[in-house]
Design a protein around this motif. Structure first.
Motif, PDB file in Angstrom:
ATOM      1  N   PHE A   7       0.821  -1.210   0.000  1.00  0.00           N
ATOM      2  CA  PHE A   7       0.000   0.000   0.000  1.00  0.00           C
ATOM      3  C   PHE A   7       0.858   1.264   0.000  1.00  0.00           C
ATOM      4  O   PHE A   7       0.334   2.371  -0.053  1.00  0.00           O
ATOM      5  N   SER A   8       2.171   1.097   0.071  1.00  0.00           N
ATOM      6  CA  SER A   8       3.085   2.236   0.058  1.00  0.00           C
ATOM      7  C   SER A   8       3.550   2.593  -1.343  1.00  0.00           C
ATOM      8  O   SER A   8       4.237   3.587  -1.534  1.00  0.00           O
ATOM      9  N   VAL A   9       3.197   1.780  -2.323  1.00  0.00           N
ATOM     10  CA  VAL A   9       3.580   2.026  -3.713  1.00  0.00           C
ATOM     11  C   VAL A   9       2.540   2.948  -4.335  1.00  0.00           C
ATOM     12  O   VAL A   9       1.340   2.708  -4.216  1.00  0.00           O
ATOM     13  N   ASP A  10       2.988   3.975  -5.018  1.00  0.00           N
ATOM     14  CA  ASP A  10       2.063   4.906  -5.675  1.00  0.00           C
ATOM     15  C   ASP A  10       1.503   4.240  -6.936  1.00  0.00           C
ATOM     16  O   ASP A  10       2.149   4.212  -7.982  1.00  0.00           O
ATOM     17  N   HIS A  11       0.315   3.700  -6.819  1.00  0.00           N
ATOM     18  CA  HIS A  11      -0.319   2.974  -7.914  1.00  0.00           C
ATOM     19  C   HIS A  11      -0.735   3.884  -9.069  1.00  0.00           C
ATOM     20  O   HIS A  11      -1.043   3.404 -10.145  1.00  0.00           O
TER      21      HIS A  11
END
Length: 164
Positions: A7-11
């Motif tokens: 959830f820390s990856v900028d999707h």
């Protein structure tokens, strides 16, 4: 609670690729595992995969991995992301994307070229045997191979941005 790694990856800027999602070390055994993000679609910008295609890819990919002479003893898990934009591959070792790139290419070539009955897709073998689509699975495998795996570069093996 802490935000989990995925959830820390900028999707909003994530593209298809083969990324190291996380590494874990078990203090009791000294064993390290690496989780790979096999991202097949650009999240929130492209259509997600249909569940029947995802299910077929899961069956074919798991069968391939469990039978691979080099990797069968090192693979812990292969399965879909809940968002249906890719798969997770978990393996023993402190690995990089380049370490598994050939394995992932061979697996998706196997899926792309597969003919016959999907392994493990009979009612006595699977909890939802009806929900498999080999034609779609092969289409997604072809696309991932041509657009991502055959031209895999450093930009598509390292996450582009993390959220604060």
């Amino acid at each position: 609670m802490e935000r989990i790694a995925s959830f820390s990856v900028d999707h909003r800027v994530l593209e298809p690729g083969v990324y190291v999602s996380r590494r874990d070390s078990d203090a009791a055994t000294g064993c390290t595992t690496t989780t790979f993000d096999l991202r097949m679609t650009a999240p929130n910008r492209e259509p997600v995969m249909d569940t029947a295609a995802v299910h077929a890819i899961e069956h074919l990919g798991a069968t391939f991995l469990r039978n691979d002479a080099e990797w069968s003893g090192r693979v812990i898990y292969f399965g879909p992301m809940g968002c249906r934009t890719g798969f997770y591959l978990v393996a023993f070792g402190e690995l990089e994307s380049t370490d598994v790139a050939d394995l992932v290419r061979r697996m998706f070539a196997f899926i792309r070229d597969f003919e016959g009955e999907i392994p493990g897709a009979k009612p006595e073998e699977c909890g939802n045997y009806h929900d498999n689509d080999l034609v779609q699975a092969k289409w997604w495998a072809r696309r991932y191979m041509a657009d991502t795996l055959e031209v895999l570069d450093e930009a598509h093996t390292h996450y582009p941005a993390l959220l604060g």
